[in-house]
Structures are given as structure tokens and as C-alpha cells.
Motif scaffolding. Structure first.
Motif, PDB file in Angstrom:
ATOM      1  N   VAL A  61      53.807 -11.828 -18.784  1.00 49.23           N
ATOM      2  CA  VAL A  61      53.737 -10.754 -19.766  1.00 49.23           C
ATOM      3  C   VAL A  61      53.097 -11.330 -21.021  1.00 49.23           C
ATOM      4  CG1 VAL A  61      55.033  -9.110 -21.172  1.00 49.23           C
ATOM      5  CG2 VAL A  61      55.817  -9.669 -18.853  1.00 49.23           C
ATOM      6  N   CYS A  62      51.998 -10.736 -21.434  1.00 52.36           N
ATOM      7  CA  CYS A  62      51.214 -11.271 -22.554  1.00 52.36           C
ATOM      8  C   CYS A  62      51.094 -10.213 -23.648  1.00 52.36           C
ATOM      9  CB  CYS A  62      49.827 -11.684 -22.079  1.00 52.36           C
ATOM     10  SG  CYS A  62      49.862 -12.839 -20.674  1.00 52.36           S
ATOM     11  N   GLY A  63      51.509 -10.569 -24.857  1.00 49.75           N
ATOM     12  CA  GLY A  63      51.454  -9.646 -25.975  1.00 49.75           C
ATOM     13  C   GLY A  63      50.191  -9.823 -26.789  1.00 49.75           C
ATOM     14  N   PHE A  64      49.709  -8.715 -27.348  1.00 52.28           N
ATOM     15  CA  PHE A  64      48.492  -8.699 -28.157  1.00 52.28           C
ATOM     16  C   PHE A  64      48.879  -8.137 -29.511  1.00 52.28           C
ATOM     17  CE2 PHE A  64      43.803  -7.067 -28.192  1.00 52.28           C
ATOM     18  CZ  PHE A  64      43.398  -8.248 -28.809  1.00 52.28           C
ATOM     19  N   ILE A  65      48.874  -8.981 -30.561  1.00 50.86           N
ATOM     20  CA  ILE A  65      49.361  -8.556 -31.862  1.00 50.86           C
ATOM     21  C   ILE A  65      48.271  -8.644 -32.929  1.00 50.86           C
ATOM     22  CG2 ILE A  65      51.740  -9.208 -31.338  1.00 50.86           C
ATOM     23  CD1 ILE A  65      51.363 -11.688 -33.099  1.00 50.86           C
ATOM     24  N   GLU A 106      47.284  -6.615 -37.140  1.00 53.33           N
ATOM     25  CA  GLU A 106      47.443  -5.457 -38.011  1.00 53.33           C
ATOM     26  C   GLU A 106      46.601  -4.287 -37.506  1.00 53.33           C
ATOM     27  OE1 GLU A 106      46.258  -6.754 -41.871  1.00 53.33           O
ATOM     28  OE2 GLU A 106      47.545  -8.528 -41.829  1.00 53.33           O
ATOM     29  N   ASN A 107      46.860  -3.103 -38.054  1.00 58.40           N
ATOM     30  CA  ASN A 107      46.010  -1.951 -37.765  1.00 58.40           C
ATOM     31  C   ASN A 107      44.568  -2.283 -38.127  1.00 58.40           C
ATOM     32  OD1 ASN A 107      47.984  -0.192 -36.817  1.00 58.40           O
ATOM     33  ND2 ASN A 107      48.471   0.561 -38.866  1.00 58.40           N
ATOM     34  N   GLY A 108      43.644  -1.971 -37.230  1.00 58.26           N
ATOM     35  CA  GLY A 108      42.237  -2.230 -37.508  1.00 58.26           C
ATOM     36  C   GLY A 108      41.799  -3.650 -37.220  1.00 58.26           C
ATOM     37  N   ALA A 109      42.682  -4.468 -36.643  1.00 61.49           N
ATOM     38  CA  ALA A 109      42.334  -5.869 -36.379  1.00 61.49           C
ATOM     39  C   ALA A 109      41.387  -6.023 -35.194  1.00 61.49           C
ATOM     40  CB  ALA A 109      43.592  -6.696 -36.138  1.00 61.49           C
ATOM     41  N   GLY A 110      41.382  -5.026 -34.279  1.00 61.12           N
ATOM     42  CA  GLY A 110      40.500  -5.087 -33.125  1.00 61.12           C
ATOM     43  C   GLY A 110      41.206  -5.015 -31.789  1.00 61.12           C
ATOM     44  N   LYS A 111      42.509  -4.714 -31.773  1.00 55.74           N
ATOM     45  CA  LYS A 111      43.264  -4.687 -30.517  1.00 55.74           C
ATOM     46  C   LYS A 111      42.766  -3.588 -29.576  1.00 55.74           C
ATOM     47  CE  LYS A 111      47.341  -4.120 -32.307  1.00 55.74           C
ATOM     48  NZ  LYS A 111      46.890  -3.896 -33.709  1.00 55.74           N
ATOM     49  N   THR A 112      42.726  -2.359 -30.072  1.00 53.45           N
ATOM     50  CA  THR A 112      42.308  -1.243 -29.216  1.00 53.45           C
ATOM     51  C   THR A 112      40.847  -1.387 -28.810  1.00 53.45           C
ATOM     52  OG1 THR A 112      43.940   0.242 -30.222  1.00 53.45           O
ATOM     53  CG2 THR A 112      42.090   1.261 -29.056  1.00 53.45           C
ATOM     54  N   THR A 113      40.006  -1.847 -29.722  1.00 48.65           N
ATOM     55  CA  THR A 113      38.593  -2.084 -29.388  1.00 48.65           C
ATOM     56  C   THR A 113      38.476  -3.085 -28.240  1.00 48.65           C
ATOM     57  OG1 THR A 113      37.818  -1.619 -31.637  1.00 48.65           O
ATOM     58  CG2 THR A 113      36.406  -2.987 -30.253  1.00 48.65           C
ATOM     59  N   THR A 114      39.250  -4.149 -28.297  1.00 53.46           N
ATOM     60  CA  THR A 114      39.205  -5.155 -27.233  1.00 53.46           C
ATOM     61  C   THR A 114      39.640  -4.567 -25.904  1.00 53.46           C
ATOM     62  OG1 THR A 114      39.660  -6.927 -28.833  1.00 53.46           O
ATOM     63  CG2 THR A 114      40.053  -7.419 -26.514  1.00 53.46           C
ATOM     64  N   LEU A 115      40.714  -3.789 -25.906  1.00 55.77           N
ATOM     65  CA  LEU A 115      41.181  -3.171 -24.664  1.00 55.77           C
ATOM     66  C   LEU A 115      40.130  -2.216 -24.098  1.00 55.77           C
ATOM     67  CD1 LEU A 115      44.916  -2.453 -25.582  1.00 55.77           C
ATOM     68  CD2 LEU A 115      44.084  -4.069 -23.872  1.00 55.77           C
ATOM     69  N   LYS A 116      39.483  -1.448 -24.971  1.00 55.54           N
ATOM     70  CA  LYS A 116      38.444  -0.519 -24.513  1.00 55.54           C
ATOM     71  C   LYS A 116      37.238  -1.267 -23.962  1.00 55.54           C
ATOM     72  CE  LYS A 116      39.615   3.500 -27.348  1.00 55.54           C
ATOM     73  NZ  LYS A 116      39.162   4.442 -28.405  1.00 55.54           N
ATOM     74  N   LEU A 117      36.920  -2.410 -24.532  1.00 55.74           N
ATOM     75  CA  LEU A 117      35.822  -3.227 -24.003  1.00 55.74           C
ATOM     76  C   LEU A 117      36.161  -3.760 -22.618  1.00 55.74           C
ATOM     77  CD1 LEU A 117      34.905  -5.130 -27.274  1.00 55.74           C
ATOM     78  CD2 LEU A 117      33.316  -3.718 -25.959  1.00 55.74           C
ATOM     79  N   ILE A 118      37.396  -4.208 -22.427  1.00 54.71           N
ATOM     80  CA  ILE A 118      37.824  -4.699 -21.116  1.00 54.71           C
ATOM     81  C   ILE A 118      37.693  -3.601 -20.075  1.00 54.71           C
ATOM     82  CG2 ILE A 118      39.816  -5.522 -19.778  1.00 54.71           C
ATOM     83  CD1 ILE A 118      40.816  -6.885 -22.352  1.00 54.71           C
ATOM     84  N   LEU A 119      38.005  -2.374 -20.475  1.00 55.54           N
ATOM     85  CA  LEU A 119      37.984  -1.241 -19.551  1.00 55.54           C
ATOM     86  C   LEU A 119      36.614  -0.585 -19.433  1.00 55.54           C
ATOM     87  CD1 LEU A 119      41.369   0.313 -20.655  1.00 55.54           C
ATOM     88  CD2 LEU A 119      40.881  -0.675 -18.409  1.00 55.54           C
ATOM     89  N   GLY A 120      35.641  -1.069 -20.203  1.00 52.08           N
ATOM     90  CA  GLY A 120      34.311  -0.480 -20.138  1.00 52.08           C
ATOM     91  C   GLY A 120      34.201   0.860 -20.820  1.00 52.08           C
ATOM     92  N   THR A 124      51.160  -4.218 -29.386  1.00 52.96           N
ATOM     93  CA  THR A 124      52.277  -3.512 -29.999  1.00 52.96           C
ATOM     94  C   THR A 124      52.450  -3.964 -31.437  1.00 52.96           C
ATOM     95  OG1 THR A 124      54.642  -2.971 -29.834  1.00 52.96           O
ATOM     96  CG2 THR A 124      53.982  -5.209 -29.220  1.00 52.96           C
ATOM     97  N   HIS A 125      52.975  -3.056 -32.256  1.00 52.83           N
ATOM     98  CA  HIS A 125      53.384  -3.406 -33.615  1.00 52.83           C
ATOM     99  C   HIS A 125      54.866  -3.779 -33.634  1.00 52.83           C
ATOM    100  CE1 HIS A 125      49.752  -0.989 -34.683  1.00 52.83           C
ATOM    101  NE2 HIS A 125      49.627  -1.958 -35.558  1.00 52.83           N
ATOM    102  N   ILE A 126      55.557  -3.478 -32.548  1.00 50.84           N
ATOM    103  CA  ILE A 126      56.995  -3.736 -32.480  1.00 50.84           C
ATOM    104  C   ILE A 126      57.189  -5.129 -31.895  1.00 50.84           C
ATOM    105  CG2 ILE A 126      59.227  -2.868 -31.701  1.00 50.84           C
ATOM    106  CD1 ILE A 126      57.847  -0.129 -31.314  1.00 50.84           C
ATOM    107  N   THR A 127      57.042  -6.137 -32.744  1.00 50.75           N
ATOM    108  CA  THR A 127      57.036  -7.519 -32.258  1.00 50.75           C
ATOM    109  C   THR A 127      58.384  -7.947 -31.693  1.00 50.75           C
ATOM    110  OG1 THR A 127      57.470  -8.290 -34.515  1.00 50.75           O
ATOM    111  CG2 THR A 127      55.170  -8.234 -33.786  1.00 50.75           C
ATOM    112  N   GLY A 128      59.453  -7.242 -32.081  1.00 49.12           N
ATOM    113  CA  GLY A 128      60.756  -7.544 -31.501  1.00 49.12           C
ATOM    114  C   GLY A 128      60.760  -7.352 -29.993  1.00 49.12           C
ATOM    115  N   ASP A 129      59.982  -6.377 -29.510  1.00 53.18           N
ATOM    116  CA  ASP A 129      59.870  -6.174 -28.061  1.00 53.18           C
ATOM    117  C   ASP A 129      59.212  -7.374 -27.401  1.00 53.18           C
ATOM    118  OD1 ASP A 129      61.016  -3.701 -28.369  1.00 53.18           O
ATOM    119  OD2 ASP A 129      59.139  -2.578 -28.219  1.00 53.18           O
ATOM    120  N   LEU A 130      58.191  -7.918 -28.050  1.00 57.10           N
ATOM    121  CA  LEU A 130      57.501  -9.084 -27.491  1.00 57.10           C
ATOM    122  C   LEU A 130      58.420 -10.293 -27.460  1.00 57.10           C
ATOM    123  CD1 LEU A 130      53.993  -8.819 -29.192  1.00 57.10           C
ATOM    124  CD2 LEU A 130      54.597  -8.230 -26.851  1.00 57.10           C
TER     125      LEU A 130
END
Length: 283
Positions: A31-35, A37-51, A185-191
Motif C-alpha cells: 500500500v503506497c500513499g501519495f501526499i 498539498e492541493n495543487g502539488a501535482g497528485k491528480t495530474t500524476t494519476l491522470k498521466l498514469i491513466l492516459g 489523500t489529505h487524511i495522512t492519519g489513514d496512511l
């Protein structure tokens, strides 16, 4: 160690944002977490992985193949922060639409998850709460026996009980070998409860990618009274806060020598790391 995702020098330029030549890998079976701030590039990276968006440079491999290989879609389960379905569809309607896309779709598994999440199969999507929509999206994601889950804020919008339930689903999913979860996630306690590895992105750059425990052990919190902060240590303290009774901040564990004995050190959390790193060090 086998890597299920390998990213090298990945680049994406937008008008007001640059994902700058990032490189990291996601090991198989964890299980790998991706953390970040907002606008850091998390969603962009996921969308790139998915094409879902086109990269401007670099390479992405999933299961050793180019991420552009359409055959990979069968083995990837995807859930973004807010799944989108037709407002008048019920869960039954959604299954009818999704089932033909996956050879390994399991109706029994899908309905078991609906029951586990206390979702009415006949309730219309538009009448569901945000948390219910997230749970429905998760049921869809898990219904086709994917080997890799790519999840964007999967516990967002859930109450503490719902988040704990979702983490239980993740644990159950990981019981079988050769399965991997990569989720932001922003909820780092879950990670802290479930993640083995962490990738930390800030302003389109990777600051850390490796074992969660190694990241937490790399830093510690320090706090002391008035006069306890040597001038020589100021530039080593992240997010330094000074107040009438003293100071507090975060420092690399290797740099803790040189403080007076009265200074207290404490273990950091992932939240502490993100907050203090965001403020940087004193110049």
C-alpha cells in the motif's frame, strides 16, 4: 523488488503549473500513499498514469508495459475523489454499463460490496450523499479483480466510521498476493494506519519516495524555552515558530546535536512533515 509503476523524468506543463521531470516507482505488493498539498501535482500524476492527459516528456510503465497499452486497463481499478455517473442511474444501472468493459467483472462481488456499504441497489445516484457515492465508486473499482488500485482521495467525504470501514476493505484486498494500492489523500492519519511506502510531491517535484517509516524517522519535532535555540541551528529548523515561552519546529534527526539538554524532541507525524516542510527553513 518488482515495481508495478515506474515513472522516469515525467513532465507536464500547464499555463500556471509544471510537473517537473519527476521520477519514482511504486513497488508491487504494498500500500503506497501519495501526499502533497492541493495543487502539488497528485491528480495530474494519476491522470498521466491513466492516459487521461498527454505527457510532455518522460516515461510511464505499468506492469512493465508502456502505460499507453490498453490491455493494462483490465488490471487497474480507478477511483477519483468524486465518481461521476448519470444522475438518474441506480447501482443496478451502473453495473449494467460497467460490466461489459471488464472480462473479470463479478456481479456477486459488486453486490456484496453494496451490501457491505449499506447501499440500496435501487437508489438513484443523484439522491446519494457524497460518502455514499464514494462507496459506490469503490464497489465498482473492486468488482473486476484488479491487481492495481489507483485511488484519488478515496476516504474524502467519509466520516471516521466510514474511513475505518474503507481501510478495512483495503486490508482485505491486500490479503491476496501481487496486489498493490497507490492512493492520494489529505487524511495522512489513514496512511499512518495502512501505508507501507510514501511518495511526497511538492510544487510539481518529488521530495521523497520510499518507506513510510524511513520518512518519519528522518525528522523529529523540537521545542524549547526562551534562549534554547542556538543561532547556528536556525537554518536547520523547518517551520520554526517562536513565541514568548520559547520555540518549536522540525529538524532532520541527524541534525539534533547541538541543542541544550533542556530542548525536547518528539516523533513527527506525516501531517507534521507536510506542514513544517511547507513553511521551509529560516533564512
Amino acid at each position: 523488488m518488482n515495481n508495478v509503476i515506474e515513472i522516469a523524468n515525467l513532465r507536464k506543463q500547464y499555463k500556471n503549473f509544471l510537473l517537473k521531470d519527476i521520477s519514482f516507482s511504486v513497488p508491487s505488493g504494498f500500500v503506497c500513499g501519495f501526499i502533497g498539498e492541493n495543487g502539488a501535482g497528485k491528480t495530474t500524476t494519476l491522470k498521466l498514469i491513466l492516459g487521461m492527459v498527454t505527457k510532455d516528456g518522460g516515461s510511464i510503465k505499468v506492469f512493465g508495459k508502456s502505460a499507453e497499452d490498453v490491455s493494462l486497463k483490465e488490471d487497474i481499478g480507478v477511483l477519483f475523489e468524486q465518481p461521476y455517473y448519470q444522475e438518474d442511474w441506480t447501482s443496478i444501472d451502473i453495473e449494467k454499463v460497467m460490466r461489459p468493459f471488464y472480462k473479470k467483472w463479478s456481479s456477486s462481488a459488486f453486490h456484496q460490496y453494496l451490501e457491505r456499504f449499506s447501499l440500496d441497489p435501487k437508489q438513484k445516484y443523484k439522491t446519494m450523499s457524497r460518502g455514499m457515492k464514494t462507496k459506490l465508486g469503490m464497489a465498482v473499482t473492486l468488482a473486476h479483480d484488479a491487481r492495481l488500485l489507483l485511488l484519488d482521495e478515496p476516504t474524502s467525504g467519509l466520516d471516521p466510521v466510514g474511513r475505518d470501514e474503507m481501510l478495512g476493505i483495503f486490508r482485505d484486498y491486500m490479503v491476496e498476493e501481487n496486489r498493490t494500492i497507490f492512493f492520494s489523500t489529505h487524511i495522512t492519519g489513514d496512511l499512518e494506519k495502512i501505508a507501507d511506502y510514501i511518495t511526497y510531491i511538492k510544487n510539481g517535484r518529488i521530495l521523497y519516495s520510499g518507506l513510510k517509516d524511513d520518512l518519519i524517522e528522518k525528522y523529529c519535532l523540537v521545542r524549547g524555552g526562551v534562549g534554547d535555540l542556538p543561532q547556528s541551528k536556525r537554518k536547520q529548523v523547518f517551520g520554526l515558530r517562536e513565541h514568548p515561552s520559547g520555540f518549536d519546529g522540525m529538524i532532520k534527526t541527524k541534525d539534533i546535536a547541538g541543542f541544550p539538554a533542556s530542548v525536547i524532541t518528539e516523533t513527527v507525524s506525516l501531517d507534521d512533515i507536510m506542514v513544517r516542510m511547507g513553511k521551509g527553513v529560516q533564512e
